[in-house]
Design an enzyme around this catalytic site. Sequence first.
Site, PDB file in Angstrom:
ATOM      1  N   THR A  77       0.383  24.168 -49.128  1.00 50.98           N
ATOM      2  CA  THR A  77       0.793  23.430 -47.895  1.00 50.98           C
ATOM      3  C   THR A  77       1.421  21.862 -48.733  1.00 50.98           C
ATOM      4  O   THR A  77       2.663  21.455 -48.482  1.00 50.98           O
ATOM      5  CB  THR A  77       0.287  23.889 -47.298  1.00 50.98           C
ATOM      6  OG1 THR A  77       0.469  24.586 -46.344  1.00 50.98           O
ATOM      7  CG2 THR A  77       0.615  22.112 -46.235  1.00 50.98           C
ATOM      8  N   LYS A 159      -1.643  18.984 -40.295  1.00 47.60           N
ATOM      9  CA  LYS A 159      -2.811  19.073 -41.198  1.00 47.60           C
ATOM     10  C   LYS A 159      -2.450  17.760 -42.097  1.00 47.60           C
ATOM     11  O   LYS A 159      -2.414  16.798 -42.381  1.00 47.60           O
ATOM     12  CB  LYS A 159      -2.462  19.943 -42.387  1.00 47.60           C
ATOM     13  CG  LYS A 159      -2.654  21.623 -42.328  1.00 47.60           C
ATOM     14  CD  LYS A 159      -2.348  22.452 -42.834  1.00 47.60           C
ATOM     15  CE  LYS A 159      -2.142  23.789 -42.452  1.00 47.60           C
ATOM     16  NZ  LYS A 159      -1.418  24.210 -43.013  1.00 47.60           N
TER      17      LYS A 159
END
Length: 542
Positions: A77, A159
């Site tokens: 990510t 996130k």
Amino acid sequence: MYTLRSKLLVAFLAQIFCFSISAQEHPRIVIALVVDQMTPQYIDRFWNDFGEGGFKKLINEGVYFPNTFYNQVPTYTAPGHASIFTGSSPSAHGIIGNNWYDRKTGKSVYCVEDTERSTIGSSNDNGKRSPKYLLSAGIGDMMKLASGGKAYVSAISIKDRSAILPAGQSGDLAVWWDDETGKWITSDHYSKEVPTWINEYQLKNNVYDYMRVWEPMHDQDAYSTLSGHDNFERGIFSSGASFPYDMGALAQEHGVKVLKYSPYGNSFTFTMGREMIRGSLLGKDFTPDLGIISFSSTDYIGHLFGPYSQEVKDTYLRFDKDLEEFIMFLESQFGGDFLLFLTSDHGVMPNAEYMKSMGIRASYFDIDDHHTKLGQFLTALTGIDGLVLAMDDGQVYLDEVKISASKFSLKEVEKATERWLLGHEQIQSAIAAHELNSFDYVNFPKANMQAGFHPLRSGNVSYVLTENTIDKSFEKGSSHGSPYNYDSRVPLIFYGRDIAKGKRIEDHIDIRQIAPTIAECVGVSPPPMATLPSLRHYLKSK
């Protein structure tokens, strides 16, 4: 008479609006959508079940690049988001993983942690974050630079790293979700208080409004080809691995964090994305702005269930519906005066046991066992204990202080480590740091390893596992991180002002070409480390 006057007024205003757009050289706002852990196969596999106004609209009325690749390893990510917006690789932007070993402290570093910062929006430490580890400027930074700070850059995601890294070094705001309190928070790197638009929304809306029962969106027949996959899935905490999932009941037992493991986490993010556009300075003048929304629930669900699960399919069908509503919102807000692109930070490997059941070779990698045995090998070789400081995410860190005090050179120990790794059937490639610093690699996957290597942050030896090999902790569900097609290939779609309609480009595209493309579309210089050509010539209708 009133009706006629109203129609004339609307027509007159529409003419003025169209004239103002044509008079502008660049779109008023760029909207970036990053769908965490999305592969182009989802578009192909679920196409017939999508509605007409989501993915189909973007592809039928935009430009689609189904063969867009990351050139780096690992495919995680943080490095994925950083590469999209800086137009560079970890070797330049420095985000070599979600975490990495820090030789100075002897501890693992989280890519956006910053202990000198304070949380804004809750009383815990989940806001002690900033882009301090991001070494390269991004497209948002270049937009602010060119406009004398007038361009507004804002990002939101469940996130923290998926909001902070895209917003860049000078972003006005990054907002993420605190899964302990259920609140959207930020850091004092960006603001001394929670933005008004967030407070107003949270006063009127409760996160529990999204804690619904998750059951298939369509009749079960639409998921029949995915039946029998449950044995390869983890499920959500104590829920088991089959529909329905009572998110409200799970939240009562496990807390609000369960929301991110359901498609309603994406709906929640879409809602806050709309609030960000309504309530912030995004698109409020004719200086091009950048608004980023990254969707994390697709990744959490993919890890739990794997790409061939009914749950992943249902997640994308629901995402498609949310996407349709969001496109309608953008068109109501900006008319045709926006540019949107959609991509992903990485793909995902199918569950290893599922592949085995289909007769495909797959295996699990026991990193703790390899760490121990490598340490024993080096001790036997050098007579020195504890030479392996850390081994994770394709990196081996050696104790350089102990090696420098011995009769062995660092190159000798690195090379011995490399040879030991290559002697194991689950290691496809291994390269010592001194070689990564000295040679230019062009072949796969060594070139990917070099692109992911940063001399101040990476280990003494980098390694890549063989294809279809995954950490043993993912015997159920799945993960990503490799340079192979299933992890490195992602979709890329452009849609909006001055974008050709219905073009599908099969050429091999590098993810690093997004940033220079956006730079050209808004009339600014590309980020300093973005050295690949723009895709603008593909996007033009003529």
